[in-house]
Design a protein around this motif. Structure first.
Motif, short mmCIF file in Angstrom:
data_model
loop_
_atom_site.label_atom_id
_atom_site.label_comp_id
_atom_site.label_asym_id
_atom_site.label_seq_id
_atom_site.Cartn_x
_atom_site.Cartn_y
_atom_site.Cartn_z
N LEU B 107 0.84 -1.20 0.00
CA LEU B 107 0.00 0.00 0.00
C LEU B 107 0.87 1.25 0.00
N VAL B 108 1.93 1.24 0.82
CA VAL B 108 2.86 2.38 0.86
C VAL B 108 3.44 2.62 -0.53
N THR B 111 1.02 4.10 -3.01
CA THR B 111 0.70 5.53 -2.90
C THR B 111 1.71 6.40 -3.64
N MET B 112 2.90 5.85 -3.93
CA MET B 112 3.88 6.65 -4.68
C MET B 112 3.40 6.93 -6.09
N MET B 113 2.50 6.05 -6.61
CA MET B 113 2.05 6.17 -7.99
C MET B 113 0.86 7.12 -8.15
N VAL B 114 0.24 7.50 -7.03
CA VAL B 114 -0.98 8.30 -7.13
C VAL B 114 -0.63 9.77 -7.34
N PRO B 115 -1.11 10.36 -8.44
CA PRO B 115 -0.78 11.77 -8.69
C PRO B 115 -1.44 12.70 -7.68
N PRO B 116 -0.75 13.76 -7.28
CA PRO B 116 -1.31 14.69 -6.29
C PRO B 116 -2.58 15.39 -6.78
N VAL B 145 3.24 13.21 4.76
CA VAL B 145 3.25 11.81 4.34
C VAL B 145 4.21 11.65 3.18
N SER B 146 5.18 10.76 3.33
CA SER B 146 6.07 10.52 2.21
C SER B 146 6.30 9.02 2.07
N ALA B 147 5.63 8.45 1.09
CA ALA B 147 5.82 7.02 0.85
C ALA B 147 7.27 6.75 0.47
N VAL B 150 9.35 6.51 3.67
CA VAL B 150 9.20 5.23 4.36
C VAL B 150 10.01 4.16 3.66
#
Lengths: 323, 273
Positions: B107-108, B111-116, B145-147, B150
């Protein structure tokens, strides 16, 4: 506790110690079991509040008419925002521009980065100097970089046109020409990210074992053939990684086309010639005040990324099966 | 193979260096002149005498002074928070056993792939509801939050933190938080420093969300103030360039001081990522 420590027989002392041990063991088990969740909780709480919930709510908002002036008044419209988007020539224009600017910026950027990394990989004096310098454009913000490039690409007094003029090439209208403006916007992206990608390639090159090169050299491979047959194949995962990251970045391109338009706003040029999807989303939401439509654009952008990712995955799987 | 670099290699690298630095140097040249000087042919190639005056105008009239202070606060808070949360979560994912660990890690990474862009509309509605427009927490909180952070810390701690060390601390009866404080943080320190610098740079240059949440005359960050300049807030080009210079200089100084570590961090993250 005091009674346990007196000399009145060892039993209470032992009992207390055993109780203490049991308590500590229980606390220890509890600690081992639950503390991991405590450590990851801050990340997931913030992610839920500012990432996941907004993401889902964007889908909900995209099914409504919401205006910026009164964001609390939402009127259900079903899929109308999406059907309007499909019928909207500016959406397709923005999609087309995003693709062409994406290609114009990503392909040269990664090729140059690969070449620079190869040069930096040799035994080099001042290699740290070259590396830090390669990274300075990355330290420059989109806004600061674009402001300078607007001047450099100015039609009448810009440095680029002056230099081209010396070579006898007549003034290019970098702002209004369709291809010229997309080329100029791409230049900003290339300038900011080439050095960063070069360092990523360099890191990967340094982990290629020397033996691979030695056996290639024994087979009489030239340096160029070594580059093509040893370096590039070993770098494949890294190249894939940079392509993915650059593609994601390219679909979100926003600041460069916004500021390249100067004071003319979020239109992406007088003819929308360099308006990207990110810019179009901003224009719909924060210039035309249609937050519902902006949400629909956001989801469309996401779906395009998912489609691209799926296509890449399928191609990869197909190649692996046949190759 | 690491071949000794020839003249050609140096020549190409020097051209690359010049191209990398030229826009920055020219920002300073343009900021040191006048509007009229920029409208000459050929364009200026050397510094003029107007730098202090233009910097002063940018500082006050374009709100760059306030913007710099705000950005230091925002980027500093974001960097500190991100490093703390990322180290805790990265440690858990690297060294501890718990249920759903792999699912949560996926999941972490996801979330890196989800555009802001996908969250700006609800975020905007949220801060409008809370009357947080033009307040710095509106740009600080979503950025904590920074995937990537992490993942970066997890990759580092996988190797840098020996399990024996953790077990020894446990046998000595140290509680979870004491282990974190006395064992995990010292082991993670080099990576924490790199992550802090990378996050600071990213937060300093963050663009899309701040220009929605903040305004030029309220409490802008540097990028918001520069956007205002670019969109015609002040027509004088040399003042605009002075603003761009003010907004970039602090980061360039960070790079001059810690360039080696930042380069190392990016290359390290690349290999392990």
């Amino acid at each position: 506790m005091a009674s346990g420590t007196t000399t009145a027989g060892g039993a209470p002392l032992r009992q207390d110690a055993a109780g203490e041990r049991r308590w500590r063991a229980r606390r220890h088990r509890w600690d081992v079991r639950w503390s991991p969740y405590a450590y990851i909780a801050p990340f997931f709480v913030f992610f839920a509040a500012f990432g996941l919930v907004p993401l889902l709510y964007t889908a909900w908002a995209s099914l409504h008419r919401v205006e910026l002036t009164a964001p609390a008044d939402m009127e259900w419209v079903g899929l109308r925002n999406f059907s309007r988007l499909v019928a909207d020539e500016f959406f397709w224009n923005a999609l087309k521009n995003t693709v062409t600017i994406g290609l114009l910026s990503t392909v040269p950027q990664l090729l140059i980065a690969l070449g620079v990394a190869h040069l930096l990989h040799g035994r080099l004096r001042g290699s740290m100097f070259f590396r830090v310098v390669a990274l300075t454009p990355y330290a420059t913000s989109v806004a600061a970089a674009t402001l300078v490039f607007v001047l450099l690409f100015g039609r009448d007094y810009g440095m680029v046109n002056w230099a081209l003029g010396l070579a006898g090439i007549g003034p290019v209208n970098w702002q209004n020409g369709a291809w010229a403006s997309q080329f100029a916007v791409s230049t900003i992206v290339i300038w900011r990210w080439t050095g960063y990608n070069a360092l990523i390639y360099l890191a990967a090159m340094q982990s290629i074992p020397d033996e691979l090169y030695e056996s290639a050299a024994l087979d009489g491979a030239s340096r160029w053939r070594q580059f093509v047959h040893v370096t590039v194949p070993s770098l494949r995962p890294t190249i894939l990684f940079t392509i993915v990251v650059s593609t994601i970045g390219a679909t979100q391109l926003f600041g460069e086309p916004l500021l390249f338009n100067g004071s003319a706003g979020a239109t992406g040029g007088s003819d929308h010639q360099f308006q990207t999807l990110g810019l179009y989303l901003y224009e719909q939401g924060w210039v035309n005040l249609h937050l519902g439509r902006a949400s629909a654009i956001a989801w469309a952008m996401f779906l395009i990324l998912v489609l691209l990712g799926t296509a890449a995955g399928l191609i990869n799987a197909y190649r692996r099966r046949t190759g | 193979m690491r071949v000794r670099a020839g003249r050609m290699t140096y020549a190409v690298l020097i051209v690359f260096t010049v191209l990398s630095l030229f826009p920055l140097v020219w920002t300073a040249i343009a900021a040191s002149g006048t509007n009229g000087r920029l409208a000459r042919t050929p364009p200026p190639f050397w510094f003029g005498g107007n730098l202090p005056k233009n910097l002063g105008i940018a500082w006050t009239d374009a709100n760059m002074g306030v913007a710099l202070l705000n950005t230091v606060i925002v980027a500093g808070t974001v960097a500190a928070g991100t490093v703390l949360f990322s180290t805790l979560a990265g440690f858990a994912f690297a060294k501890l056993r718990f249920r759903f660990k792999n699912v949560l890690l996926l999941l972490v990474i996801g979330t890196m792939m989800v555009p802001p862009q996908l969250s700006v509309v609800p975020l905007f509605m949220l801060i409008a509801e809370l009357s947080w427009t033009d307040q710095l927490q509106s740009v600080v909180l979503p950025a904590l939050v920074s995937a990537f952070g992490v993942f970066f810390m997890r990759q580092y701690l996988l190797e840098a933190l020996p399990v024996e060390l953790l077990e020894a601390a446990r046998v000595d009866g140290a509680s979870g938080l004491r282990v974190v404080w006395h064992v995990v943080f010292p082991a993670a320190r080099p990576a924490m420093a790199v992550l802090a610098m990378l996050t600071f740079v990213m937060a300093w240059n963050d663009f899309f969300w701040p220009i929605i949440a903040l305004t030029q005359n309220g409490s802008p960050t540097v990028q918001v103030a520069l956007t205002g300049l670019g969109r015609g807030y002040i027509p004088d080009q040399s003042v605009i360039m002075a603003g761009a210079l003010l907004g970039t200089l602090p980061l360039l100084l960070v790079f001059v001081a810690f360039g080696r570590q930042i380069v190392g961090g990016i290359m390290q993250g690349a290999v392990k990522g």
